[in-house]
Design a protein around this motif. Structure first.
Motif, PDB file in Angstrom:
ATOM      1  N   PRO A  99      27.519  35.195  42.669  1.00 46.50           N
ATOM      2  CA  PRO A  99      28.072  35.923  44.013  1.00 46.50           C
ATOM      3  C   PRO A  99      28.649  34.854  44.740  1.00 46.50           C
ATOM      4  N   LEU A 100      28.923  33.871  44.692  1.00 46.66           N
ATOM      5  CA  LEU A 100      29.731  33.637  46.238  1.00 46.66           C
ATOM      6  C   LEU A 100      31.042  32.983  45.436  1.00 46.66           C
ATOM      7  N   VAL A 101      31.114  32.777  44.430  1.00 45.54           N
ATOM      8  CA  VAL A 101      32.491  33.400  44.024  1.00 45.54           C
ATOM      9  C   VAL A 101      32.626  34.438  44.239  1.00 45.54           C
ATOM     10  N   VAL A 102      32.406  35.513  43.491  1.00 44.38           N
ATOM     11  CA  VAL A 102      32.943  36.924  43.380  1.00 44.38           C
ATOM     12  C   VAL A 102      32.796  37.465  45.073  1.00 44.38           C
ATOM     13  N   PRO A 128      28.638  31.340  59.627  1.00 37.70           N
ATOM     14  CA  PRO A 128      27.321  30.322  59.136  1.00 37.70           C
ATOM     15  C   PRO A 128      27.580  29.065  58.524  1.00 37.70           C
ATOM     16  N   PHE A 129      28.940  29.099  57.659  1.00 38.66           N
ATOM     17  CA  PHE A 129      28.861  27.678  57.112  1.00 38.66           C
ATOM     18  C   PHE A 129      28.848  26.458  58.408  1.00 38.66           C
ATOM     19  N   TRP A 184      25.161  33.761  52.181  1.00 38.63           N
ATOM     20  CA  TRP A 184      25.103  34.211  53.544  1.00 38.63           C
ATOM     21  C   TRP A 184      25.820  32.776  54.316  1.00 38.63           C
ATOM     22  N   TRP A 185      24.638  31.365  53.835  1.00 41.90           N
ATOM     23  CA  TRP A 185      25.501  30.399  54.503  1.00 41.90           C
ATOM     24  C   TRP A 185      26.695  29.601  54.181  1.00 41.90           C
ATOM     25  N   THR A 186      27.200  29.904  52.849  1.00 43.26           N
ATOM     26  CA  THR A 186      28.504  29.147  52.576  1.00 43.26           C
ATOM     27  C   THR A 186      28.655  29.708  51.677  1.00 43.26           C
ATOM     28  N   VAL A 187      28.847  31.236  51.151  1.00 42.84           N
ATOM     29  CA  VAL A 187      30.514  31.677  51.115  1.00 42.84           C
ATOM     30  C   VAL A 187      31.611  31.375  52.168  1.00 42.84           C
ATOM     31  N   GLY A 188      31.816  31.044  53.212  1.00 38.88           N
ATOM     32  CA  GLY A 188      32.638  31.574  54.607  1.00 38.88           C
ATOM     33  C   GLY A 188      33.572  30.066  53.762  1.00 38.88           C
TER      34      GLY A 188
ATOM     35  N   TRP B  31      27.008  40.254  58.035  1.00 42.34           N
ATOM     36  CA  TRP B  31      26.803  38.181  58.335  1.00 42.34           C
ATOM     37  C   TRP B  31      26.467  38.030  60.107  1.00 42.34           C
ATOM     38  N   VAL B  32      26.930  39.583  60.594  1.00 41.13           N
ATOM     39  CA  VAL B  32      26.323  38.616  62.283  1.00 41.13           C
ATOM     40  C   VAL B  32      24.721  39.279  62.140  1.00 41.13           C
TER      41      VAL B  32
END
Lengths: 312, 284
Positions: A99-102, A128-129, A184-188, B31-32
């Motif tokens: 999910p993080l890559v996609v 969020p990152f 949510w946190w690191t996908v950025g 996300w927000v």
């Protein structure tokens, strides 16, 4: 010292007065010295002393024990907690990487193709990152933990579902909840890597395809995605290595529970060394974890080489 | 931005593009939402924070939770610690790594290649593997519960040296040679020619070092036990239990602690995105 400087002059292909040639060589070590000193003290030396420690039965300060040979390793290999926390770490990596890559790719494509209010997408998905893990942990405790008045349950309730899920207390959902928070946190970060890659694809590639009548989805499939292959390789490697090092979210959100079902290997190292005071044993477990990382890296290297051969 | 590029940007709103926009809006909202929920909760009176069904705004909007958090906790102190540690770590990392990269890329000395090999091999070692021996080392150096105990292990980053060596390799030697002819020494050439030329990549390295140091949890968590010396991420987690069920206060502290880097990002958005492209991390 004459031969290296002669080599330098050769490679630059210019003839220089002797005084200048000397300037290429002098001070070199001085430039490298500050880095090498900190590098030796805080990476190389711990790396070596960790091996020594793992062969001893020392307490937390690294003293008071005796040489025990490979006993720590033998114990670690037979310790079911080592295997279960290693398994949790690998399971988290498997669950989170895709999910993080996609998601990173999809969000970057959306932002890149829309070409409007780019700052807004970047802010929403990358922001969020920038939050400390402590903040993310507390935030998600509040969003998903309190099962009757938590945000997630209330949103689900508002569309007619009455989930009452024990997000962090039920073994079936705890790891998934941690993965959700992590995505949510690191996908950025992956989003930005893909965005930078997309922005560096020259326009004319698409213009040519457009002239040939290639539709949007075809351009995406036949031009964009193949051009992003190298980026995807980098993103996957970085993501797997980052996921294997998971500690913060778990420690804050579940403390490794319920019933150690989410405890990652780094938390086990922490427990053995810092709350169990067995730093020798903790070192041995660390090196097993290191071995895992090396194996995963080698496998990835193999896979990327093979992929490179196929495409080239 | 030139007029031509601007024109290219104004694409037509076809149904397909509208669908993309709708998708993007939904995903941005998802996300927000957690952040917005945190802000909304922090502005409610404590008694209403846990009220169901979901309501974004309480009967009154109040800053009481913020005042209580600020007065009760050590958030100001932790923020200072985190800022100090992050600034020092970033400065030392950039200076050490840039100097080393220059040394490896542009000077020649006995053992240069072998040493560079040793540094490259270090990229393989995740710092998290070293926590046990590193902690014992900190104990013997007397650096537990000190700023330096947090800072020093984060300074030597082999990956940064690698990125910077790649960059310095591309700087034309002619620029340096001209300065040498004018009588400048290595040191001056480095600071007055190479460093200014490398500003974009150095800025990228600095920004990412700053973000990761600010948010680092595991190492500061291990090496600080005294609440006065804690960083923001560690301190927050440490007091988490003491909030009990006061969610408005908990979310107020989340907002206070989350804000500084969001401001940094808002200021440096462009540099961050471009920097990523320049460091070659994006693989292009």
């Amino acid at each position: 010292m004459t031969s290296p400087s002669a080599r330098t002059a050769e490679t630059t292909g210019t003839t220089k007065p002797v005084g200048i040639r000397r300037k290429w060589t002098e001070h070199g070590l001085l430039f490298v010295a500050p880095f090498l000193i900190t590098y030796s003290l805080f990476l190389l030396w711990p790396l070596v002393s960790g091996v020594r420690m793992s062969l001893r039965s020392d307490n937390i300060t690294g003293s008071g024990g005796e040489f025990v040979g490979l006993d720590n390793y033998a114990e670690a290999v037979r310790d079911p907690d080592v295997w279960s926390s290693m398994g949790n770490t690998v399971w988290f990596t498997v669950l989170s990487t895709v999910p993080l890559v996609v998601c990173g790719l999809v969000l970057a494509l959306l932002s890149h193709h829309l070409r409007v209010v780019e700052w807004l997408w970047r802010l929403a998905w990358f922001a969020p990152f920038l939050l400390p893990s402590g903040v993310v942990g507390l935030l998600f405790l509040w969003v998903i933990y309190p099962s009757d008045f938590g945000f997630a349950d209330q949103v689900l309730a508002s569309v007619g579902l009455r989930p009452g899920i024990g997000w962090l207390t039920d073994e079936r959902y705890a790891m998934v909840s941690i993965v959700l928070a992590t995505v949510w946190w690191t996908v950025g970060f992956n989003f930005l890597l893909y965005l930078a890659a997309l922005q560096s694809i020259p326009r004319y590639v698409y213009e040519a395809a457009e002239l040939d009548g290639a539709s949007g989805p075809r351009r995406l499939w036949h031009i964009t995605l193949p051009l992003l292959r190298r980026t995807t390789g980098v993103v996957v490697v970085l993501q797997v290595l980052a996921s294997l090092k998971i500690f913060d979210q778990v420690y804050i959100m579940t403390g490794g529970g319920p019933d150690d079902s989410t405890r990652p290997i780094l938390q086990y190292v922490y427990q053995a060394g810092f709350t169990g005071y067995r730093i020798g044993y903790a070192s041995a477990v660390s090196y097993l974890f290191f071995a895992l990382i090396v194996i995963v890296s080698l496998v990835q290297l193999r896979l990327s080489r093979r992929r490179g051969e196929e495409s080239g | 931005m030139s007029a031509v590029a601007d024109e290219g940007r104004r694409a037509r709103w076809t149904p397909g593009r509208l669908a993309l926009l709708a998708g993007a809006v939904v995903l941005a909202a998802v996300w927000v939402a957690p952040l917005a929920w945190a802000v909304a909760t922090s502005l409610k009176p404590e008694a209403e924070a846990t009220r169901t069904p979901l309501r974004w705004i309480g009967s009154t909007v109040t800053l009481r939770a913020y005042r209580q958090v600020w007065e009760a906790g050590d958030i100001g102190r932790w923020m200072f610690n985190t800022a100090y540690i992050s600034v020092m770590t970033t400065l030392l990392t950039v200076v050490c790594c840039a100097m080393a990269a220059y040394g490896f890329a542009r000077t020649d000395f006995r053992g240069r290649k072998a040493l560079y090999g040793v540094v490259l091999a270090g990229i393989m070692v995740p710092p998290q593997v070293l926590i046990a021996p590193l902690f014992a080392e900190m104990v013997s150096f007397g650096l537990v519960d000190t700023y330096w105990g947090v800072i020093l292990p984060q300074v030597a980053v082999p990956a940064m040296v690698f990125i910077l060596v790649k960059f310095f390799d591309g700087v034309p030697r002619e620029l340096e040679e001209a300065a040498f002819v004018d009588g400048a020494g290595r040191w001056r050439v480095f600071w007055t020619i190479v460093v200014p030329l490398s500003r974009p990549v150095l800025a990228a390295v600095a920004i990412f070092t700053f973000i990761s140091t600010w948010n680092n949890f595991l190492w500061p968590f291990l090496v600080t036990t005294d609440p006065n010396g804690m960083t923001l991420p560690v301190g927050l987690v440490n007091v988490q239990s003491s909030y009990g069920l006061r969610y408005a206060q908990m979310m107020a502290s989340v907002v206070i602690a989350g804000l500084p880097l969001l401001v940094v990002f808002a200021l440096f958005q462009r540099q961050i995105v471009r920097g990523l492209a320049r460091t070659g991390l994006a693989g292009q």
